[in-house]
Scaffold this motif. Structure first.
Motif, mmCIF file in Angstrom:
data_model
loop_
_atom_site.group_PDB
_atom_site.id
_atom_site.type_symbol
_atom_site.label_atom_id
_atom_site.label_comp_id
_atom_site.label_asym_id
_atom_site.label_seq_id
_atom_site.Cartn_x
_atom_site.Cartn_y
_atom_site.Cartn_z
ATOM 1 N N MET A 128 44.170 28.402 38.802
ATOM 2 C CA MET A 128 44.515 27.738 37.549
ATOM 3 C C MET A 128 44.233 28.616 36.331
ATOM 4 O O MET A 128 44.904 28.515 35.304
ATOM 5 C CB MET A 128 43.732 26.424 37.425
ATOM 6 N N ALA A 129 43.236 29.493 36.435
ATOM 7 C CA ALA A 129 42.878 30.340 35.295
ATOM 8 C C ALA A 129 43.970 31.348 34.972
ATOM 9 O O ALA A 129 44.133 31.743 33.813
ATOM 10 C CB ALA A 129 41.566 31.069 35.584
ATOM 11 N N ILE A 130 44.737 31.767 35.983
ATOM 12 C CA ILE A 130 45.734 32.827 35.779
ATOM 13 C C ILE A 130 46.838 32.397 34.809
ATOM 14 O O ILE A 130 47.093 33.104 33.821
ATOM 15 C CB ILE A 130 46.321 33.285 37.130
ATOM 16 N N PRO A 131 47.505 31.260 35.025
ATOM 17 C CA PRO A 131 48.530 30.864 34.036
ATOM 18 C C PRO A 131 47.949 30.532 32.670
ATOM 19 O O PRO A 131 48.606 30.761 31.649
ATOM 20 C CB PRO A 131 49.197 29.633 34.687
ATOM 21 N N VAL A 132 46.734 29.995 32.636
ATOM 22 C CA VAL A 132 46.106 29.698 31.346
ATOM 23 C C VAL A 132 45.849 30.988 30.577
ATOM 24 O O VAL A 132 46.161 31.109 29.388
ATOM 25 C CB VAL A 132 44.795 28.910 31.545
ATOM 26 N N VAL A 186 50.618 39.013 40.368
ATOM 27 C CA VAL A 186 50.020 39.328 41.669
ATOM 28 C C VAL A 186 48.730 40.120 41.467
ATOM 29 O O VAL A 186 47.717 39.873 42.128
ATOM 30 C CB VAL A 186 51.016 40.104 42.556
ATOM 31 N N GLN A 187 48.748 41.071 40.544
ATOM 32 C CA GLN A 187 47.533 41.849 40.254
ATOM 33 C C GLN A 187 46.423 40.925 39.736
ATOM 34 O O GLN A 187 45.260 41.038 40.134
ATOM 35 C CB GLN A 187 47.841 42.934 39.212
ATOM 36 N N ALA A 188 46.777 40.000 38.852
ATOM 37 C CA ALA A 188 45.789 39.054 38.331
ATOM 38 C C ALA A 188 45.261 38.155 39.441
ATOM 39 O O ALA A 188 44.072 37.803 39.457
ATOM 40 C CB ALA A 188 46.406 38.211 37.217
ATOM 41 N N CYS A 194 41.459 37.563 40.620
ATOM 42 C CA CYS A 194 40.876 36.230 40.748
ATOM 43 C C CYS A 194 40.250 36.040 42.128
ATOM 44 O O CYS A 194 39.168 35.464 42.261
ATOM 45 C CB CYS A 194 41.957 35.189 40.499
ATOM 46 N N PHE A 195 40.913 36.542 43.164
ATOM 47 C CA PHE A 195 40.354 36.484 44.518
ATOM 48 C C PHE A 195 39.038 37.246 44.596
ATOM 49 O O PHE A 195 38.067 36.793 45.213
ATOM 50 C CB PHE A 195 41.344 37.066 45.532
ATOM 51 N N PHE A 196 39.005 38.445 44.005
ATOM 52 C CA PHE A 196 37.774 39.239 44.009
ATOM 53 C C PHE A 196 36.622 38.435 43.403
ATOM 54 O O PHE A 196 35.513 38.407 43.929
ATOM 55 C CB PHE A 196 37.962 40.528 43.201
ATOM 56 N N SER A 197 36.901 37.784 42.260
ATOM 57 C CA SER A 197 35.839 37.047 41.573
ATOM 58 C C SER A 197 35.365 35.870 42.416
ATOM 59 O O SER A 197 34.162 35.592 42.482
ATOM 60 C CB SER A 197 36.325 36.561 40.206
ATOM 61 N N PHE A 198 36.298 35.184 43.093
ATOM 62 C CA PHE A 198 35.872 34.028 43.871
ATOM 63 C C PHE A 198 35.073 34.441 45.106
ATOM 64 O O PHE A 198 34.101 33.776 45.482
ATOM 65 C CB PHE A 198 37.066 33.174 44.288
ATOM 66 N N ILE A 199 35.460 35.550 45.732
ATOM 67 C CA ILE A 199 34.668 36.061 46.864
ATOM 68 C C ILE A 199 33.254 36.390 46.384
ATOM 69 O O ILE A 199 32.261 36.076 47.042
ATOM 70 C CB ILE A 199 35.340 37.296 47.481
ATOM 71 N N GLY A 200 33.157 37.016 45.211
ATOM 72 C CA GLY A 200 31.846 37.312 44.643
ATOM 73 C C GLY A 200 31.048 36.055 44.362
ATOM 74 O O GLY A 200 29.837 36.003 44.610
ATOM 75 N N ILE A 201 31.733 35.013 43.864
ATOM 76 C CA ILE A 201 31.069 33.743 43.580
ATOM 77 C C ILE A 201 30.520 33.114 44.861
ATOM 78 O O ILE A 201 29.408 32.580 44.888
ATOM 79 C CB ILE A 201 32.048 32.787 42.864
ATOM 80 N N TRP A 227 35.382 31.516 34.096
ATOM 81 C CA TRP A 227 36.614 30.991 34.681
ATOM 82 C C TRP A 227 37.833 31.596 33.986
ATOM 83 O O TRP A 227 38.776 32.044 34.650
ATOM 84 C CB TRP A 227 36.620 29.467 34.537
ATOM 85 N N PHE A 228 37.803 31.652 32.673
ATOM 86 C CA PHE A 228 38.968 32.121 31.912
ATOM 87 C C PHE A 228 39.228 33.608 32.144
ATOM 88 O O PHE A 228 40.351 34.007 32.463
ATOM 89 C CB PHE A 228 38.745 31.849 30.419
ATOM 90 N N TYR A 229 38.208 34.437 32.005
ATOM 91 C CA TYR A 229 38.421 35.886 32.063
ATOM 92 C C TYR A 229 38.650 36.403 33.477
ATOM 93 O O TYR A 229 39.209 37.493 33.652
ATOM 94 C CB TYR A 229 37.257 36.619 31.404
ATOM 95 N N THR A 230 38.253 35.646 34.493
ATOM 96 C CA THR A 230 38.585 36.078 35.850
ATOM 97 C C THR A 230 40.018 35.708 36.213
ATOM 98 O O THR A 230 40.475 35.997 37.315
ATOM 99 C CB THR A 230 37.620 35.460 36.887
ATOM 100 N N GLY A 231 40.746 35.092 35.283
ATOM 101 C CA GLY A 231 42.163 34.831 35.485
ATOM 102 C C GLY A 231 43.054 35.938 34.971
ATOM 103 O O GLY A 231 44.278 35.824 34.999
#
Length: 460
Positions: free
Chosen positions: A1-5, A103-105, A109-116, A145-149
């Motif tokens: 959700m963060a990516i389109p925002v 796709v790059q974003a 976002c995947f990287f950040s969630f794995i880290g979380i 949340w915002f910047y990891t999008g």
């Protein structure tokens, strides 16, 4: 959700991704990837750090001169230019991203969630019955949340932070397999190259924390922790004096001066002799015919400059008289609208530290918010203020062990102090501080009398 925002905010509300770091990173990734397809030998050399960055070289003239953020950061002579880590990693992803920013974003976002997820696994043991709230804090802190999008360093930073904490805790607990030890070494190297002020500091703080928590017989845990941190920082400062000939404090103050200069915006030019900053006004320079990257400076134009090899000395030219010398464009930056007036480094230390922490933790706060992002930051700052007030009360009232909360607050406050001092811009501070202020909310959760709700129990 963060990516389109994130995409909507920067593309529609702020005039386009290409004006900001996220768009510049994407430009550099495409430039390097596309040229790498034509000259794969160059691409392999660049991945392993053997490219030639010197103006006039083959690598520079045919590829690197067309990038925007690859060299943006080379003035930070104290630390490695961590822009290049992000660009290298995502240039590999570009092989399957097919020229898509989204796709790059998404990968970021995947990287950040794995880290979380790894951060959650590292710290959930200290929140018995509140584990789900730990995960929710990590996932939904507004700024994080915002910047990891977006295509930024936050995704890789969170991945490195989370994996480092998880493996570090396992190794200290005695699970020292070859794979984990190798992974820890690689993550330490990555931490030194990518935001070391956050990642290396986290390794130092939480290695002490995990080790002390392993030994229940230690009575003065907080005293031992702060003693270890003091001697580690003293050793780091000594090493800095020996290698870089400046203290950690001097390095932070120098970064503040550079950041202030860049935040004021300008046209930044360079040649083999000097680096120049001109007021952000394209009418003050002339583009060399048939060259998009070369400029001359108009007569009577004032500018600041630094001679190569003497970055400490800021010089001024009141009126330019040399209209023939040609300069390459380093970057053009419009003046920032969110700079903050931190107290002078020559002020009383108490006043300086209070000023830095105020701007790093509580500004903006609704009345001085001037944009949608600053309103979002105001909500986050209000939550942080309430969390700190609650922690302050509970430290004196609660009988729970204070050691974890003191470590969490020390980690968060230290980084917020650093960011407030060295990057006096509210937008940059809110972005940089996001992984640190997570621990303020964890400190409040530690004391908060909540447990799993019936819904979460069923969900689990």
């Amino acid at each position: 959700m963060a990516i389109p925002v994130f995409y909507y905010v920067y593309q529609k509300l702020y005039g386009g991704l290409e004006k900001f770091d996220t768009g510049k990173f994407y430009n550099d990734i495409k430039v390097i990837h596309d040229f790498g397809l034509k000259d794969f030998g160059f691409y392999v050399r660049l991945l392993f750090g053997f490219q030639n960055d010197m103006p006039g070289s083959y690598d520079y003239e045919y590829c690197l001169m067309h990038t925007l953020n690859w060299d943006n950061g080379t003035m930070k002579d104290y630390l490695y230019n961590d822009n290049r880590i992000l660009i290298r990693v995502h240039s590999i992803i570009q092989f399957i991203a097919f020229d898509s920013y989204a796709v790059q974003a998404l990968f970021s976002c995947f990287f950040s969630f794995i880290g979380i997820v790894f951060l959650y696994k590292s710290f959930r043991d200290y929140f018995g019955g509140k584990e789900i709230w730990v995960l929710l804090i990590f996932c939904f802190l507004p700024a994080l949340w915002f910047y990891t999008g977006g295509l930024l360093k936050e995704g890789l930073t969170l991945l490195t932070l989370g994996m480092s904490m998880y493996i570090l805790k396992s190794v200290i607990a005695g699970k020292r397999g070859l794979l984990k030890l190798t992974g820890l070494v690689l993550l330490i190297v990555m931490s030194c190259l990518l935001k070391p002020y956050l990642l290396v500091f986290a390794l130092i703080c939480f290695s002490c924390f995990f080790w002390i928590k392993q030994h229940d017989k230690i009575k003065q845990k907080s005293l031992l922790f702060f003693s270890l941190i003091f001697f580690t920082l003293l050793a780091a400062n000594t090493l800095s004096l020996l290698v870089k000939h400046r203290s950690l404090w001097e390095a932070a103050i120098k970064h503040q001066r550079i950041f202030n200069g860049v935040a004021k915006g300008g046209i930044f030019l360079y040649n083999k002799d000097k680096f120049i900053r001109i007021t952000y006004d394209s009418s003050l320079v002339n583009r060399v015919a048939h060259r998009s990257d070369l400029f001359t400076i108009k007569a009577k134009t004032p500018f600041m400059y630094w001679k190569n090899g003497q970055p400490e000395d800021t010089l001024n030219c009141a009126a330019n008289s040399d209209t023939l010398s040609q300069y390459r464009l380093a970057y053009m930056i419009s003046p920032a609208n969110s700079n903050v007036d931190v107290a002078s480094s020559k002020a009383n230390l108490l006043i300086l530290f209070t000023s830095c922490l105020y701007y790093a933790l509580f500004s903006p706060l609704f009345v001085n918010a001037h944009s949608a992002l600053q309103v979002l930051a105001s909500v986050e700052n209000l939550v942080l203020a309430l969390a700190l007030l609650y922690i302050l009360i509970q430290v004196f009232v609660s009988k729970k062990e204070r050691f974890p909360v003191l470590v969490f607050l020390f980690f968060a406050f230290s980084l917020c102090l650093l960011f407030g001092l060295s990057t006096p811009n509210s937008g940059a501070i809110i972005r940089y501080r996001a992984p640190a202020v997570l621990f303020i909310l964890l400190g409040a959760l530690y004391y908060l009398p909540v447990s799993k709700t019936t819904f979460f129990k069923k969900f689990n």
